[in-house]
Design a protein around this motif. Sequence first.
Motif, PDB file in Angstrom:
ATOM      1  N   PHE A 103       2.718 -10.640   9.260  1.00 29.54           N
ATOM      2  CA  PHE A 103       1.480 -10.226  10.021  1.00 29.54           C
ATOM      3  C   PHE A 103       1.878  -9.324   9.157  1.00 29.54           C
ATOM      4  O   PHE A 103       0.299  -8.499   8.444  1.00 29.54           O
ATOM      5  CB  PHE A 103       0.851 -10.775  10.889  1.00 29.54           C
ATOM      6  CG  PHE A 103      -0.695 -10.358  11.339  1.00 29.54           C
ATOM      7  CD1 PHE A 103      -1.487 -11.052  11.224  1.00 29.54           C
ATOM      8  CD2 PHE A 103      -0.895  -8.793  11.129  1.00 29.54           C
ATOM      9  CE1 PHE A 103      -3.419 -11.153  11.508  1.00 29.54           C
ATOM     10  CE2 PHE A 103      -2.778  -8.302  10.934  1.00 29.54           C
ATOM     11  CZ  PHE A 103      -3.316 -10.012  11.708  1.00 29.54           C
ATOM     12  N   THR A 104       2.479  -7.900   9.559  1.00 26.50           N
ATOM     13  CA  THR A 104       2.658  -7.046   9.553  1.00 26.50           C
ATOM     14  C   THR A 104       3.135  -6.477   7.933  1.00 26.50           C
ATOM     15  O   THR A 104       2.583  -5.986   7.021  1.00 26.50           O
ATOM     16  CB  THR A 104       3.843  -6.140   9.949  1.00 26.50           C
ATOM     17  OG1 THR A 104       3.183  -5.844  11.270  1.00 26.50           O
ATOM     18  CG2 THR A 104       4.084  -4.605  10.039  1.00 26.50           C
ATOM     19  N   TYR A 144       1.810  -8.718   5.011  1.00 24.06           N
ATOM     20  CA  TYR A 144       1.190  -8.741   4.277  1.00 24.06           C
ATOM     21  C   TYR A 144      -0.132  -7.658   4.606  1.00 24.06           C
ATOM     22  O   TYR A 144      -0.642  -7.669   3.573  1.00 24.06           O
ATOM     23  CB  TYR A 144       0.433 -10.173   4.878  1.00 24.06           C
ATOM     24  CG  TYR A 144       1.351 -11.311   4.764  1.00 24.06           C
ATOM     25  CD1 TYR A 144       2.428 -10.948   3.660  1.00 24.06           C
ATOM     26  CD2 TYR A 144       0.793 -12.514   5.549  1.00 24.06           C
ATOM     27  CE1 TYR A 144       2.776 -12.263   3.507  1.00 24.06           C
ATOM     28  CE2 TYR A 144       1.778 -13.763   5.193  1.00 24.06           C
ATOM     29  CZ  TYR A 144       2.828 -13.780   4.779  1.00 24.06           C
ATOM     30  OH  TYR A 144       3.566 -14.583   4.412  1.00 24.06           O
ATOM     31  N   SER A 145      -0.188  -7.620   5.995  1.00 23.52           N
ATOM     32  CA  SER A 145      -1.175  -6.900   6.323  1.00 23.52           C
ATOM     33  C   SER A 145      -1.000  -5.254   5.354  1.00 23.52           C
ATOM     34  O   SER A 145      -1.658  -4.665   4.878  1.00 23.52           O
ATOM     35  CB  SER A 145      -1.376  -5.910   7.685  1.00 23.52           C
ATOM     36  OG  SER A 145      -1.876  -6.977   7.735  1.00 23.52           O
ATOM     37  N   ARG A 192      -1.887  -5.457   1.166  1.00 27.94           N
ATOM     38  CA  ARG A 192      -2.627  -5.565   1.007  1.00 27.94           C
ATOM     39  C   ARG A 192      -3.279  -3.868   1.196  1.00 27.94           C
ATOM     40  O   ARG A 192      -3.846  -3.189  -0.172  1.00 27.94           O
ATOM     41  CB  ARG A 192      -3.740  -6.400   1.662  1.00 27.94           C
ATOM     42  CG  ARG A 192      -4.034  -6.963   1.209  1.00 27.94           C
ATOM     43  CD  ARG A 192      -4.772  -8.429   2.403  1.00 27.94           C
ATOM     44  NE  ARG A 192      -4.754  -7.874   4.027  1.00 27.94           N
ATOM     45  CZ  ARG A 192      -4.580  -9.357   4.490  1.00 27.94           C
ATOM     46  NH1 ARG A 192      -3.645 -10.050   4.019  1.00 27.94           N
ATOM     47  NH2 ARG A 192      -4.573  -8.785   6.156  1.00 27.94           N
ATOM     48  N   ALA A 193      -2.471  -2.696   2.370  1.00 28.62           N
ATOM     49  CA  ALA A 193      -3.249  -1.560   2.369  1.00 28.62           C
ATOM     50  C   ALA A 193      -2.482  -1.425   1.260  1.00 28.62           C
ATOM     51  O   ALA A 193      -3.288   0.160   0.379  1.00 28.62           O
ATOM     52  CB  ALA A 193      -2.458  -0.784   3.501  1.00 28.62           C
ATOM     53  N   ARG A 214      -4.945 -13.631   3.666  1.00 33.07           N
ATOM     54  CA  ARG A 214      -4.789 -13.391   5.120  1.00 33.07           C
ATOM     55  C   ARG A 214      -4.946 -13.742   6.158  1.00 33.07           C
ATOM     56  O   ARG A 214      -4.617 -15.165   6.171  1.00 33.07           O
ATOM     57  CB  ARG A 214      -6.966 -12.606   4.248  1.00 33.07           C
ATOM     58  CG  ARG A 214      -7.227 -12.044   3.380  1.00 33.07           C
ATOM     59  CD  ARG A 214      -8.663 -12.309   3.161  1.00 33.07           C
ATOM     60  NE  ARG A 214      -8.578 -11.569   2.037  1.00 33.07           N
ATOM     61  CZ  ARG A 214      -8.872 -12.437   0.944  1.00 33.07           C
ATOM     62  NH1 ARG A 214      -8.578 -13.127   1.221  1.00 33.07           N
ATOM     63  NH2 ARG A 214      -9.716 -11.297   0.014  1.00 33.07           N
ATOM     64  N   LYS A 237      -5.825 -14.267  10.315  1.00 33.67           N
ATOM     65  CA  LYS A 237      -6.410 -14.039  12.011  1.00 33.67           C
ATOM     66  C   LYS A 237      -5.260 -14.491  13.482  1.00 33.67           C
ATOM     67  O   LYS A 237      -4.889 -16.316  13.161  1.00 33.67           O
ATOM     68  CB  LYS A 237      -7.739 -14.465  12.316  1.00 33.67           C
ATOM     69  CG  LYS A 237      -8.313 -14.069  11.350  1.00 33.67           C
ATOM     70  CD  LYS A 237      -8.646 -12.597  11.574  1.00 33.67           C
ATOM     71  CE  LYS A 237     -10.115 -11.670  10.423  1.00 33.67           C
ATOM     72  NZ  LYS A 237     -10.137 -10.804   9.979  1.00 33.67           N
ATOM     73  N   GLN A 253      -4.188 -18.621   8.517  1.00 36.50           N
ATOM     74  CA  GLN A 253      -4.058 -17.807   7.066  1.00 36.50           C
ATOM     75  C   GLN A 253      -4.501 -18.448   6.020  1.00 36.50           C
ATOM     76  O   GLN A 253      -4.707 -19.758   6.165  1.00 36.50           O
ATOM     77  CB  GLN A 253      -2.945 -17.283   7.243  1.00 36.50           C
ATOM     78  CG  GLN A 253      -1.802 -17.982   6.624  1.00 36.50           C
ATOM     79  CD  GLN A 253      -0.516 -16.943   6.792  1.00 36.50           C
ATOM     80  OE1 GLN A 253      -0.247 -15.983   7.734  1.00 36.50           O
ATOM     81  NE2 GLN A 253       0.546 -17.223   6.229  1.00 36.50           N
ATOM     82  N   PHE A 296       0.672   0.984  13.235  1.00 35.95           N
ATOM     83  CA  PHE A 296       0.047  -0.059  12.954  1.00 35.95           C
ATOM     84  C   PHE A 296       0.646  -1.149  13.805  1.00 35.95           C
ATOM     85  O   PHE A 296      -0.059  -2.439  13.951  1.00 35.95           O
ATOM     86  CB  PHE A 296       0.907  -0.840  11.128  1.00 35.95           C
ATOM     87  CG  PHE A 296      -0.403  -2.285  10.726  1.00 35.95           C
ATOM     88  CD1 PHE A 296      -1.224  -2.381  10.667  1.00 35.95           C
ATOM     89  CD2 PHE A 296       0.078  -2.980  10.847  1.00 35.95           C
ATOM     90  CE1 PHE A 296      -2.005  -3.886  10.709  1.00 35.95           C
ATOM     91  CE2 PHE A 296       0.287  -4.559  10.520  1.00 35.95           C
ATOM     92  CZ  PHE A 296      -1.660  -4.396  10.442  1.00 35.95           C
ATOM     93  N   LEU A 335      -1.084  -4.338  16.225  1.00 34.83           N
ATOM     94  CA  LEU A 335      -0.365  -5.110  16.730  1.00 34.83           C
ATOM     95  C   LEU A 335      -0.081  -6.325  17.672  1.00 34.83           C
ATOM     96  O   LEU A 335      -0.725  -6.790  18.333  1.00 34.83           O
ATOM     97  CB  LEU A 335       0.406  -6.149  15.735  1.00 34.83           C
ATOM     98  CG  LEU A 335       0.058  -5.938  14.378  1.00 34.83           C
ATOM     99  CD1 LEU A 335       0.613  -7.115  12.823  1.00 34.83           C
ATOM    100  CD2 LEU A 335      -1.083  -6.722  14.071  1.00 34.83           C
TER     101      LEU A 335
END
Length: 867
Positions: free
Chosen positions: A328-329, A331-332, A335-336, A343, A345, A362, A574, A578
């Motif tokens: 999750f970290t 992939y985020s 995108r950043a 994506r 959740k 996801q 970040f 999480l």
Amino acid sequence: MLRLLSSLFCLGFITISLQSQVHHWESVVMEGDAVRYKVPESQLDISWRNQDYDDDSWQLGILGLGYGDGDDQTVIDPSMSVFLRIAFEIQEISEIEEVVLDMDFDDGFIAYLNGSEIARASLSGSDPDFNQGSDELHEALLYQGIDPDRFEVDQELLVQGENLLSIQVHNDNLNSSDLTALPFLSLGINNESGRYREVPEWFDAPNVVVPVDFPGTHLPIVYLETAAGQDIPDEPKVDASMKIINRGDNQVNVLADSSDPAYLDYSGTIGIEIRGSTSACCWPKKQYSLTTYDSLGAKENVSLLGMPSENDWILFAMAFDPSLIRDFTTYSLTRAIGNYAARGKYCEVFLNGAYQGLYILQERLKADNDRIDINKIEVGDLEGKKLSGGYITKSDKEEGGEVAAWYMDNYAGWQTAFIHAHPKPDEIHPLQDEYIQNTFFSLEQTAAAHNASFLDGYPAIIDVHSFIDFMIINELTSNPDAYQFSTYFHKDRNGKLRAGPVWDFNLTYGNDLFIFGFDRSLTDVWQFDDNENVGAKFWRDLFEDPDFNCHFSRRWVELTQPEAPLHLDEMHAFIDSLVIEISDPIEREYFRWNTDGNHASHISEMKDWIAARHEWMNTQLGDGMGCREIEVPNLVISKIHYHPSTPTGEGQKDLEFIEITNAGEESVDLTGVYFGGTGLVYQFPNNATLLAGKSVFLANESDVFREYYGFNAYDEFSRSLNNGGQNITLRNGFGVTIDEVNYSDESPWPQEADGQGYFLNLIDLELDNRLATNWEVQNQNELTVANLGYSQSTLTMYPNPVTEQLTITSERRIETVRLIALSGEILKVKSIGTSQIQLDLSSIKPGLYFIEIRAEGMHYTRKIIIQ
């Protein structure tokens, strides 16, 4: 158990406390055991189920029994039923916490433990007649690779010492082609003893209900129920229903909400199967692939938890990752920094009433406008620009029926497999396969030669910016699978080869398959050069090229500046966010899977590791000064027509265009200049120039553009502009930004440009075009050609009429020429790559014909007379 949970939904929570905990599972009855069996010819006395029954006259065999499937240990003649008695011994009754019966059968059965019924399926009656058929058909599962049906057993029925499992299995009818009787009885043991035998390889520990109070969770709840409560196989997908409970941010979701449509994000039918390779075989917590369907059984695109609509999704289990945040970290962060990554959740999952723990719902990687945004190549796209894309390729393991399309050498002394992801291996045409292979081998050759030319070097082949970002993410996380496995590439039509999306980061940030003796995610190695999973040679060759390395260093410095996404403080902040987000289920997750529960320690170790990795990479990379102040041409995106209007409402996208103006005082060499990112694709041809003060128009459809606006566009871009707004980035060959506009259909951007017959026009070339206030609207019917930087006379064709040879000359490179009869029959097709062609027409009968010419984005149709 499902009925119990359903009855508790009205309470809004489950309070089931386990008095003790199963340490591990062992089997006491399994395939290969001795069994007494009888194929009856008359009704048996019910005492056959009891321990004191005399079964000496029964035959002796080996489990399992049956016929017809080719996997039976003891083969019997076709019959309506077979009766089994299996004796086993319990050595210490106090060690047993749970008992389950896994039964593989065809077609119905009843099972008894020490004379008491413990399970049945497809067989009615308290004492069924020996020749009674089953109530319905039920196929055996194990030979299909599917786990057998499972039944919970009351452990109070066991006794210290000798016990008896008795089973009667009934066929559907005497003409049935098969029968199966294969039981497995397994015990949940509460200590480390090993008195019995290891469970079968396919055995999964039974689901447990929520171990402590479950008043609710701040995360969404995904509630799954398979048809008839069956286990989920590796493949194929089985039918199931799914409900997603989500009250919204900062709200507590409870199971009782499953019956209230107001709190359901989704409620519908799905197909679901186990996914993964290492995780599927070696990790008890399974992860799943699922497809959403409509009421008629067709795939249905739906938005789940606010993510863009699609029908392919993943429930990701975070296997082997005790921190539960690595993927999750990553992939985020990806995108950043401006790249697509799946994506997802966080959610808590229930399966058939049993708690499964913390998951990430996801996106599955696939070609889609909101995922890997490429123009999907079709079977018939075999020439010109159509042949150029779009493709998705990956370096990966060959598994699940996937076969490598080709291999490339790596510096570890072995090879890297490349696999077609789109089109699929069984769908790709040989010409398409050859095209994409040539792209990769051209990259290999130019990277090895350190050819950084925009004309014919690696920058002409790849989107350098995407390769740099891909490497930065994989190196920052020290991903030991990077470059060799789960490494994706995509190439859109008329675009450069791009690296990504990134995928699979559970073994990163210092984590690895420690249980198998691996420890490869280190702070002081380059993963493309660690002599293990290094991937194809071009990765190391690119990094060692001085120009690429300079831009790599420049990008690293840019992304690690204060407040930038990869700055150490930003990454730590970040991660902290999480940890707060998943704080609700942490204890439940660790208890459910009997894993290390010191989450705070795992997070602390991960943050310390990231700090050490940052420091090491800083010492290995330069400051990028040699390319940080690189001069870029003064090219300005000056007009954008993203949502044209037509009287009929049809063909609107065909009228889209972008104008690029040279706002400088000198001519600009456009070689290597391209649009970065996905969704809008274009690369200027080699040696193209744009005079000072002049502009070029790029159209969605050049022939429609010419007909509507009255003049030629310079060229076509691939894909189309987004009506809702998007980022348009113009880059040089090394991916350095020349100009960038992020337009929108929302205020303060002019609203008239959104489908009302107007286009966006930059008020002054000296103004900052990133600001909406510096744009105005103009009527699409009043587009002018005052500053065009290219000739409108782009094609000559002579002589006409013609007798033998026709000469065609174009200012653009001619791609294809077709001679077409008035009937529509194609008489000649010629594919070339030069600006002039001579077409031999001596064999064609005299008459009127059409010549269709495609030349770098232009499409011409001309009449010709052959004499």
